[in-house]
Design a protein around this motif. Structure first.
Motif, mmCIF file in Angstrom:
data_model
loop_
_atom_site.group_PDB
_atom_site.id
_atom_site.type_symbol
_atom_site.label_atom_id
_atom_site.label_comp_id
_atom_site.label_asym_id
_atom_site.label_seq_id
_atom_site.Cartn_x
_atom_site.Cartn_y
_atom_site.Cartn_z
ATOM 1 N N ARG A 1 13.020 77.672 17.540
ATOM 2 C CA ARG A 1 14.305 77.623 16.839
ATOM 3 C C ARG A 1 15.464 77.759 17.827
ATOM 4 N NH1 ARG A 1 14.322 79.077 11.183
ATOM 5 N NH2 ARG A 1 16.245 80.176 11.627
ATOM 6 N N ARG A 2 15.330 78.701 18.766
ATOM 7 C CA ARG A 2 16.399 78.876 19.764
ATOM 8 C C ARG A 2 16.502 77.641 20.665
ATOM 9 N NH1 ARG A 2 14.182 84.302 19.953
ATOM 10 N NH2 ARG A 2 12.920 83.656 21.725
ATOM 11 N N VAL A 3 15.360 77.126 21.093
ATOM 12 C CA VAL A 3 15.356 75.954 21.974
ATOM 13 C C VAL A 3 15.927 74.735 21.253
ATOM 14 C CG1 VAL A 3 13.842 74.337 23.191
ATOM 15 C CG2 VAL A 3 13.458 76.784 23.402
ATOM 16 N N ALA A 4 15.538 74.540 20.004
ATOM 17 C CA ALA A 4 16.024 73.378 19.247
ATOM 18 C C ALA A 4 17.532 73.449 19.042
ATOM 19 C CB ALA A 4 15.304 73.289 17.908
ATOM 20 N N TRP A 5 18.060 74.617 18.721
ATOM 21 C CA TRP A 5 19.505 74.740 18.539
ATOM 22 C C TRP A 5 20.242 74.488 19.859
ATOM 23 C CZ3 TRP A 5 22.570 74.400 14.571
ATOM 24 C CH2 TRP A 5 22.067 74.633 13.296
ATOM 25 N N ALA A 6 19.707 74.999 20.958
ATOM 26 C CA ALA A 6 20.342 74.760 22.256
ATOM 27 C C ALA A 6 20.325 73.268 22.600
ATOM 28 C CB ALA A 6 19.643 75.567 23.344
ATOM 29 N N CYS A 7 19.207 72.613 22.345
ATOM 30 C CA CYS A 7 19.111 71.170 22.608
ATOM 31 C C CYS A 7 20.055 70.376 21.712
ATOM 32 C CB CYS A 7 17.684 70.678 22.410
ATOM 33 S SG CYS A 7 16.559 71.200 23.704
ATOM 34 N N ALA A 8 20.157 70.774 20.454
ATOM 35 C CA ALA A 8 21.036 70.069 19.518
ATOM 36 C C ALA A 8 22.494 70.173 19.962
ATOM 37 C CB ALA A 8 20.863 70.619 18.109
ATOM 38 N N VAL A 9 22.906 71.368 20.348
ATOM 39 C CA VAL A 9 24.278 71.555 20.831
ATOM 40 C C VAL A 9 24.497 70.738 22.105
ATOM 41 C CG1 VAL A 9 25.879 73.252 21.800
ATOM 42 C CG2 VAL A 9 24.589 73.790 19.726
ATOM 43 N N GLY A 10 23.514 70.755 23.010
ATOM 44 C CA GLY A 10 23.614 69.969 24.241
ATOM 45 C C GLY A 10 23.711 68.474 23.974
ATOM 46 N N LEU A 11 22.911 67.974 23.047
ATOM 47 C CA LEU A 11 22.964 66.551 22.706
ATOM 48 C C LEU A 11 24.327 66.160 22.146
ATOM 49 C CD1 LEU A 11 19.462 66.006 21.096
ATOM 50 C CD2 LEU A 11 20.381 64.755 23.059
ATOM 51 N N ILE A 12 24.845 66.978 21.268
ATOM 52 C CA ILE A 12 26.159 66.676 20.691
ATOM 53 C C ILE A 12 27.222 66.690 21.781
ATOM 54 C CG2 ILE A 12 27.968 67.578 19.169
ATOM 55 C CD1 ILE A 12 25.682 68.442 17.263
ATOM 56 N N ALA A 13 27.175 67.671 22.668
ATOM 57 C CA ALA A 13 28.165 67.753 23.745
ATOM 58 C C ALA A 13 28.074 66.550 24.678
ATOM 59 C CB ALA A 13 27.965 69.051 24.526
ATOM 60 N N VAL A 14 26.867 66.213 25.106
ATOM 61 C CA VAL A 14 26.695 65.094 26.045
ATOM 62 C C VAL A 14 27.127 63.773 25.405
ATOM 63 C CG1 VAL A 14 24.948 63.703 27.232
ATOM 64 C CG2 VAL A 14 24.931 66.187 27.457
ATOM 65 N N PHE A 15 26.685 63.516 24.190
ATOM 66 C CA PHE A 15 27.028 62.243 23.557
ATOM 67 C C PHE A 15 28.519 62.169 23.210
ATOM 68 C CE2 PHE A 15 22.563 61.590 23.448
ATOM 69 C CZ PHE A 15 22.377 60.229 23.300
ATOM 70 N N THR A 16 29.141 63.304 22.936
ATOM 71 C CA THR A 16 30.578 63.302 22.679
ATOM 72 C C THR A 16 31.339 62.982 23.956
ATOM 73 O OG1 THR A 16 30.340 64.881 20.870
ATOM 74 C CG2 THR A 16 32.524 64.682 21.851
ATOM 75 N N VAL A 17 30.948 63.625 25.049
ATOM 76 C CA VAL A 17 31.608 63.346 26.335
ATOM 77 C C VAL A 17 31.399 61.895 26.738
ATOM 78 C CG1 VAL A 17 31.543 63.868 28.815
ATOM 79 C CG2 VAL A 17 31.558 65.726 27.143
ATOM 80 N N VAL A 18 30.174 61.412 26.631
ATOM 81 C CA VAL A 18 29.905 60.008 26.985
ATOM 82 C C VAL A 18 30.700 59.076 26.076
ATOM 83 C CG1 VAL A 18 28.113 58.222 27.000
ATOM 84 C CG2 VAL A 18 27.645 60.460 28.000
ATOM 85 N N GLY A 19 30.742 59.392 24.788
ATOM 86 C CA GLY A 19 31.495 58.560 23.854
ATOM 87 C C GLY A 19 32.976 58.520 24.186
ATOM 88 N N LEU A 20 33.530 59.657 24.560
ATOM 89 C CA LEU A 20 34.954 59.692 24.889
ATOM 90 C C LEU A 20 35.253 58.992 26.210
ATOM 91 C CD1 LEU A 20 35.809 63.341 23.783
ATOM 92 C CD2 LEU A 20 36.331 61.197 22.585
ATOM 93 N N LEU A 21 34.320 59.059 27.150
ATOM 94 C CA LEU A 21 34.536 58.414 28.454
ATOM 95 C C LEU A 21 34.112 56.951 28.471
ATOM 96 C CD1 LEU A 21 33.311 61.260 30.837
ATOM 97 C CD2 LEU A 21 35.668 60.683 30.192
ATOM 98 N N LEU A 22 33.519 56.492 27.401
ATOM 99 C CA LEU A 22 32.972 55.144 27.350
ATOM 100 C C LEU A 22 34.039 54.069 27.517
ATOM 101 C CD1 LEU A 22 30.160 54.005 27.019
ATOM 102 C CD2 LEU A 22 30.545 53.856 24.576
#
Length: 147
Positions: free
Chosen positions: A16-37
């Motif tokens: 549960r802890r790992v999945a939440w950390a990964c989910a937050v990381g995925l959202i952060a990375v894809f948001t940054v990539v989306g904004l810099l795209l």
């Protein structure tokens, strides 16, 4: 005793802890990539819809990862409910032969008649002592219901 008094609920801990950390990381990375795209030196033109789609993709992937937090097992004197990532099952204790945790297995399982079994993904080996106490509690309920 009523069945509600000795009901137990188990959910995995570490995943549960790992999945939440990964989910937050995925959202952060894809948001940054989306904004810099929009600012690429390659000559490819990305529109606002492409940027939004990238961010939405991050949220969808995060949702998929969070499915790993779904497993739960609820047991009482009458039976056991097993909810895994996508499926849910209910078994009366009379239909369960035993609760086992085979060597090398990732999670516990309920042994059923005719060499069948159902995995209990809520009780995972990586949770160590929590998994041991969970299996013991399930075995006690099983034993009490079958005697």
């Amino acid at each position: 005793m009523t069945p509600e008094l000795n009901a137990v609920v188990f959910r995995p801990k570490k995943i549960r802890r790992v999945a939440w950390a990964c989910a937050v990381g995925l959202i952060a990375v894809f948001t940054v990539v989306g904004l810099l795209l929009g600012n690429t030196p390659t000559g490819v033109i990305f529109r606002a819809s492409d940027q939004v789609a990238m961010i939405v993709l991050g949220f969808l992937l995060a949702g998929g990862v969070l499915l790993l937090t779904r497993p739960r097992v609820t047991a009482d004197a009458s039976g056991v409910d097993v909810r895994n990532v996508v499926t849910s099952h209910h078994f009366e204790w009379k239909d369960v032969l035993s609760v086992s945790f085979p060597d090398g297995a990732a999670w516990a399982r309920l042994e059923l008649p005719e060499d069948e079994y159902i995995s209990v993904m809520a009780v995972q080996a990586v949770d160590r002592e929590y998994a041991v106490s969970s299996v013991r509690a399930l075995r006690e309920l099983h034993k009490a219901a079958r005697s």
